[in-house]
Motif scaffolding. Sequence first.
Motif, PDB file in Angstrom:
ATOM      1  N   ARG A   5       0.866  -1.189   0.000  1.00  0.00           N
ATOM      2  CA  ARG A   5       0.000   0.000   0.000  1.00  0.00           C
ATOM      3  C   ARG A   5       0.896   1.230   0.000  1.00  0.00           C
ATOM      4  O   ARG A   5       1.668   1.424   0.928  1.00  0.00           O
ATOM      5  N   LEU A   6       0.773   2.064  -1.037  1.00  0.00           N
ATOM      6  CA  LEU A   6       1.705   3.172  -1.243  1.00  0.00           C
ATOM      7  C   LEU A   6       1.078   4.546  -1.074  1.00  0.00           C
ATOM      8  O   LEU A   6      -0.053   4.775  -1.484  1.00  0.00           O
ATOM      9  N   VAL A   7       1.864   5.440  -0.490  1.00  0.00           N
ATOM     10  CA  VAL A   7       1.621   6.869  -0.592  1.00  0.00           C
ATOM     11  C   VAL A   7       2.752   7.396  -1.467  1.00  0.00           C
ATOM     12  O   VAL A   7       3.919   7.068  -1.226  1.00  0.00           O
ATOM     13  N   CYS A  29       0.879  -3.996  -5.873  1.00  0.00           N
ATOM     14  CA  CYS A  29       0.968  -2.607  -5.420  1.00  0.00           C
ATOM     15  C   CYS A  29      -0.351  -1.881  -5.601  1.00  0.00           C
ATOM     16  O   CYS A  29      -1.069  -2.103  -6.582  1.00  0.00           O
ATOM     17  N   VAL A  32      -2.630   4.260  -2.182  1.00  0.00           N
ATOM     18  CA  VAL A  32      -3.720   4.627  -1.277  1.00  0.00           C
ATOM     19  C   VAL A  32      -3.798   6.137  -1.070  1.00  0.00           C
ATOM     20  O   VAL A  32      -4.782   6.651  -0.548  1.00  0.00           O
ATOM     21  N   LEU A  48      -3.004   7.386   6.695  1.00  0.00           N
ATOM     22  CA  LEU A  48      -3.297   6.193   5.896  1.00  0.00           C
ATOM     23  C   LEU A  48      -2.444   4.982   6.264  1.00  0.00           C
ATOM     24  O   LEU A  48      -2.769   3.866   5.863  1.00  0.00           O
ATOM     25  N   PRO A  50       0.520   3.708   5.168  1.00  0.00           N
ATOM     26  CA  PRO A  50       0.863   2.862   4.018  1.00  0.00           C
ATOM     27  C   PRO A  50       1.938   1.846   4.383  1.00  0.00           C
ATOM     28  O   PRO A  50       2.628   1.998   5.389  1.00  0.00           O
ATOM     29  N   THR A  51       2.078   0.845   3.542  1.00  0.00           N
ATOM     30  CA  THR A  51       3.146  -0.127   3.712  1.00  0.00           C
ATOM     31  C   THR A  51       4.486   0.518   3.402  1.00  0.00           C
ATOM     32  O   THR A  51       5.487   0.258   4.061  1.00  0.00           O
ATOM     33  N   ALA A  53       6.142   4.455   1.653  1.00  0.00           N
ATOM     34  CA  ALA A  53       5.938   5.787   1.076  1.00  0.00           C
ATOM     35  C   ALA A  53       7.048   6.053   0.069  1.00  0.00           C
ATOM     36  O   ALA A  53       8.202   5.701   0.309  1.00  0.00           O
ATOM     37  N   THR A  78       7.409   3.771   9.088  1.00  0.00           N
ATOM     38  CA  THR A  78       6.963   3.463   7.725  1.00  0.00           C
ATOM     39  C   THR A  78       8.159   3.507   6.786  1.00  0.00           C
ATOM     40  O   THR A  78       8.879   4.499   6.747  1.00  0.00           O
TER      41      THR A  78
END
Length: 164
Positions: A5-7, A29, A32, A48, A50-51, A53, A78
């Motif tokens: 999960r990416l920002v 991938c 988010v 969020l 994320p997994t 960033a 993160t």
Amino acid sequence: MPLIRLVIADDHAIFRQGLRSLIAMAEDCEIVGECSRGDEALELIRQLRPTVAVLDISMPGLDGLSAVAALRREGNLTPVVILTTHDDPLMLERARCCGTNGYVNKEFAFEQLLLTLRKVQDGSTLLEESHPVASSTTLTDREREVIRLVACGMSSRLIGETLG
């Protein structure tokens, strides 16, 4: 393979759009959240969770390395990958000092970014000398040490005293 999960944060909209299109092709991938400013990236990462960033260095509001440093001061672990055009050993050293997990030059193929994302998600830090950062400069061990100390915020006088 677990979902990443990416920002993503980059101040160039066309680059974010291209990255979004490429990431959509990777089955593991999902983006988010995305933004164009470092301060916004910090808020998105906090909210969020994320997994991983992916941050550019040069952004308005707050640069990517300062955002990483702020996260680390808060105890937020993160994983962060810096995706940048900066081909500079000092910038790489600053990234390492801030607590960045990976550093990928935008000149590299998307596959290199995917590989980095997958590795940092698993807890790896890819900032060793062998990590592919395009550079035409070969530095001595002493020069690397000076750059590391400068990047960590030491003054010239203190570096001189420390290194003799």
